[in-house]
Structures are given as C-alpha cells and as structure tokens.
Motif scaffolding. Structure first.
Motif, PDB file in Angstrom:
ATOM      1  N   TYR A  88     -27.217  -9.758  30.100  1.00 54.02           N
ATOM      2  CA  TYR A  88     -28.443  -9.366  29.404  1.00 54.02           C
ATOM      3  C   TYR A  88     -28.496  -9.949  27.994  1.00 54.02           C
ATOM      4  O   TYR A  88     -29.565 -10.370  27.528  1.00 54.02           O
ATOM      5  N   LEU A  89     -27.356 -10.018  27.326  1.00 53.05           N
ATOM      6  CA  LEU A  89     -27.313 -10.669  26.010  1.00 53.05           C
ATOM      7  C   LEU A  89     -27.762 -12.123  26.114  1.00 53.05           C
ATOM      8  O   LEU A  89     -28.528 -12.616  25.271  1.00 53.05           O
TER       9      LEU A  89
ATOM     10  N   LEU B 144     -31.524 -12.242  26.498  1.00 56.00           N
ATOM     11  CA  LEU B 144     -32.264 -11.911  25.284  1.00 56.00           C
ATOM     12  C   LEU B 144     -32.232 -13.052  24.274  1.00 56.00           C
ATOM     13  O   LEU B 144     -33.241 -13.330  23.608  1.00 56.00           O
ATOM     14  N   VAL B 145     -31.113 -13.725  24.149  1.00 54.15           N
ATOM     15  CA  VAL B 145     -31.078 -14.855  23.212  1.00 54.15           C
ATOM     16  C   VAL B 145     -31.863 -16.032  23.776  1.00 54.15           C
ATOM     17  O   VAL B 145     -32.545 -16.744  23.027  1.00 54.15           O
TER      18      VAL B 145
ATOM     19  N   ARG C 161     -35.274 -12.911  21.592  1.00 55.03           N
ATOM     20  CA  ARG C 161     -35.594 -11.503  21.362  1.00 55.03           C
ATOM     21  C   ARG C 161     -34.539 -10.890  20.433  1.00 55.03           C
ATOM     22  O   ARG C 161     -33.577 -10.249  20.880  1.00 55.03           O
ATOM     23  N   ALA C 162     -34.704 -11.123  19.154  1.00 61.33           N
ATOM     24  CA  ALA C 162     -33.675 -10.780  18.171  1.00 61.33           C
ATOM     25  C   ALA C 162     -33.440  -9.281  18.057  1.00 61.33           C
ATOM     26  O   ALA C 162     -32.293  -8.828  17.955  1.00 61.33           O
TER      27      ALA C 162
ATOM     28  N   GLU D 128     -33.966  -6.752  20.209  1.00 57.34           N
ATOM     29  CA  GLU D 128     -33.284  -6.176  21.370  1.00 57.34           C
ATOM     30  C   GLU D 128     -31.851  -6.679  21.488  1.00 57.34           C
ATOM     31  O   GLU D 128     -30.958  -5.948  21.925  1.00 57.34           O
ATOM     32  N   PHE D 129     -31.642  -7.929  21.085  1.00 55.09           N
ATOM     33  CA  PHE D 129     -30.272  -8.444  21.074  1.00 55.09           C
ATOM     34  C   PHE D 129     -29.422  -7.601  20.127  1.00 55.09           C
ATOM     35  O   PHE D 129     -28.297  -7.215  20.466  1.00 55.09           O
TER      36      PHE D 129
ATOM     37  N   GLN E  89     -28.418  -4.400  21.715  1.00 57.79           N
ATOM     38  CA  GLN E  89     -27.360  -4.562  22.705  1.00 57.79           C
ATOM     39  C   GLN E  89     -26.005  -4.840  22.051  1.00 57.79           C
ATOM     40  O   GLN E  89     -24.957  -4.452  22.583  1.00 57.79           O
TER      41      GLN E  89
ATOM     42  N   ALA F 121     -22.574 -15.651  24.268  1.00 55.33           N
ATOM     43  CA  ALA F 121     -23.874 -15.126  23.848  1.00 55.33           C
ATOM     44  C   ALA F 121     -23.929 -14.892  22.346  1.00 55.33           C
ATOM     45  O   ALA F 121     -24.950 -15.173  21.694  1.00 55.33           O
TER      46      ALA F 121
ATOM     47  N   ALA G 108     -26.462 -16.584  19.720  1.00 55.03           N
ATOM     48  CA  ALA G 108     -27.363 -15.751  18.912  1.00 55.03           C
ATOM     49  C   ALA G 108     -27.134 -15.961  17.426  1.00 55.03           C
ATOM     50  O   ALA G 108     -28.083 -15.901  16.628  1.00 55.03           O
TER      51      ALA G 108
ATOM     52  N   TYR H  70     -22.918 -12.097  13.963  1.00 55.14           N
ATOM     53  CA  TYR H  70     -22.657 -12.367  15.380  1.00 55.14           C
ATOM     54  C   TYR H  70     -21.528 -13.394  15.526  1.00 55.14           C
ATOM     55  O   TYR H  70     -20.691 -13.274  16.425  1.00 55.14           O
TER      56      TYR H  70
END
Length: 357
Positions: A71-72, A75-76, A80-81, A83-84, A87, A130, A134, A143
């Motif tokens: 999912y990570l 999102l990247v 989708r910053a 929501e990332f 997570q 991920a 990101a 990150y």
C-alpha cells in the motif's frame, strides 16, 4: 485466489504484546477513487485505524507488513503524500520493532494488537524501497532517515555470510539459514548498498540452477545449495523471474513457458516440477498481477495489457455490488489483501509508470 506465498516462520508464531500504546492513526478524509479495486480495499480491508486486514472472513483480525508495504508503494506511485504519512505512522506505531526491523504480522484480540516475533526480509525491503521513493517524491528527509534505519538493521541483523536471510527472531536476533530467491528486491538492495550485499545477491541468482523452465525456490546458506519445490508456485516463480529481470539476468526459458501457457488460455496457480502440468484448477490474481510487472520489466507492454485484461475479468464488475472492484468470490467471500493490492499496483503501473512490488 488464495495467497500462495508462505513464510517459513511456523516455529516463531508465538506472539508478544506491542510495546507502543499510542492511539492508532486516523486516516485522511475519504474520497472517490479512480480505481474500483482501491474503493473495495478502502471499504472492506482498510480499517478506520489505517491497518489493512488480510481478508474479510477468518483473518480480519490479522494485519501483515506485506500489505502495508504494497500500500505504501501504491500511495507514493499515486503521489498521495498525506495518506502515505498516515501509513508511515501505522508502520512506526505498530509494526516497527525496537531493533528497527518490521514485525511481519499483527494480530488483534479484542482491542489489543500483538506482534509476531519475526520479520520477513521481503516485507522490510519493500518498505525500505517505498520510503526511499517517498523521500524523493515528497521531499521528506524523515522518510530517508527511517529507510536508512531499517536498512541498517536489515543489512546487519538480517544477513548471514553476506547473504540476506528470510527472517530474524526479533527477540534473540537468531537468523534463518535460508534465502527465498523471490525475496531479493533489487531496488531496495541498490538503495541500501552495503558492502558486497548487492553483488552477493545477484551472484546467488546467477548461480542458481534451472529445472527448465522453472527457477529454484531457495538457497540454503550454510550448505550453499539450492532447493526446488516439487509443486511449483507460480506466484513465487513470477517473483523470481521479476528479480532476474531487475538484475539483468536472462529469463528466456521461463518467458517462453509463460507465454505459451497464457496463449493456451489459462495460467494455473501451481504446476508439477517434473511433468510441467498444472496441479490445481484455479487461477490466481496475484500471478497475473506479477506477470504484468514482469512483462513491463521486459518492455512487453502489449503483452502486459493482454494479461491485465485477463486479470480484470475476474474482478467483481457489477457496480451495484457491495464488493464492486474486489478480487473476491462473492459467494464464499474468499479473498486476500495480496490478491487485491497487487492488481491495484499493476493497474496504476500500466497507466503512468510503475514501482516494482
């Protein structure tokens, strides 16, 4: 449809309580997704607290680091910053062990979560991958720092004789002695770039024998020997094929087998090592999704689109159904997060570039 990859952790399934007692992270405001499969995941698998449950029936209280990592990446990939970031909070609050390795499974009893006392190299590596992606995409140094922390532990604690191991006992730091070849995430290894780990990993793949057209399943480090399963798991085979392509190694024989089998109509989930005949009568969504990544890595976009058409034909396509967009047996409710997250990543990857899962 069931998830076909298993992790050899049966001796380590005793659980201990999570050390963190923080409140679980709330998700950002929902929105209507461009992908029906994402809507299914958000409605039926993604909890209000940001955890992705394994299925909707008997494993709804189980949450895997595999699902989190996939999912990570999604999102990247979709930029989708917010929501990332949510997570990442789930990762650090619930999955991340004091060793900076990632527990491979959480289980919920009542309102309490307990962690598996082991990691899984492939899941940690995917999360590292991920986080690095990101860090660049969102210009977020934290990150990169977190990726480096996990990567440092993974390349020290999670390595034996210069080779990655499938898992580590997080309490004792006891290492496994086996490397499953599909675990060798080239992107993560390139990012971590420690000593000769990348070159050693590539060498393990390049030295592996074939049982034409199938790849070896694993490498036993202490004996420097390779193992084949008598019943070939096509999820594992396609993951290994993808790893070979990532490292620039030939997959010609397997490609010919896959292409011929697909053109004949169905790629089944498992095959006999010797006869090359299917041993099951079901297809796997994860097989087709991984085949898409494999084919994209080979610059076979047209073939990948044909496989995507085959994949989406098994999606719940009735827009009036509560399970619309899901890769799920509507009658039995049988599904797996893996069989939905991989197709979701594959669909996004075909649209505008992809990250290898």
């Amino acid at each position: 449809m069931r998830h076909l990859i298993s992790i050899s952790l049966s001796c380590l399934f005793l659980l201990y309580g999570c050390s963190d007692n923080k409140e679980e992270t709330e998700l950002p405001q929902d929105y209507e997704s461009e992908f029906p499969t994402e809507s299914f995941i958000r409605s039926h698998l993604l909890t209000e607290k940001g955890l992705i449950q394994t299925n909707v029936t008997n494993r709804e209280n189980e949450f895997l680091s595999e699902s989190l990592g996939l999912y990570l990446l999604f999102l990247v990939e979709r930029d989708r910053a917010d929501e990332f970031a949510s997570q990442v909070d789930v990762l650090t609050e619930h999955f991340l062990h004091a060793s900076n390795l990632v527990s491979w499974r959480l289980e919920r009893t009542n309102d309490e979560l307990t962690r598996s006392p082991a990691n899984a190299w492939i899941d940690d590596a995917r999360i590292v991958h991920a986080l690095y992606e990101a860090g660049d995409a969102f210009d977020e140094p934290s990150y990169i720092k977190l990726a480096e922390q996990i990567g440092t532990s993974l390349t020290s604690i999670g390595v034996k004789d210069g080779i990655p191991v499938d898992f580590v006992d997080l309490a004792t730091k006891e290492r496994g002695d086996v490397l499953t070849l599909s675990y060798l995430d080239e992107d993560a290894l390139r990012h971590m770039a420690v000593n000769d780990l990348y070159d050693n990993s590539k060498q393990v793949l390049s030295n592996a024998p074939l049982s034409d057209p199938f790849f070896a399943k694993s490498y036993v480090i202490s004996t420097q020997t390779y193992q084949f399963d008598e019943e070939i798991n096509m999820i594992d085979q396609l993951y290994v094929a993808l790893r070979y392509e990532q490292f620039g190694l030939s997959t010609a024989s397997f490609y010919s087998f896959f292409k011929e089998t697909f053109n004949d109509g169905i790629v089944y989930g498992r095959y006999d090592l010797n006869s090359k005949k299917p041993t099951v009568n079901y297809e796997s969504q994860a097989v087709y999704a991984l085949a898409i990544f494999y084919l994209l890595e080979r610059d076979e976009r047209d073939f990948a689109e044909r496989v995507m058409n085959r994949l989406t034909s098994s999606m719940v396509s009735d827009s009036s159904s509560d399970y619309y967009g899901g890769y799920l047996d509507v009658d039995t409710k049988e599904t797996h997060a893996f069989d939905n997250l991989l197709p979701l990543l594959a669909e996004g990857g075909l649209i505008d570039g992809y990250l290898i899962p």
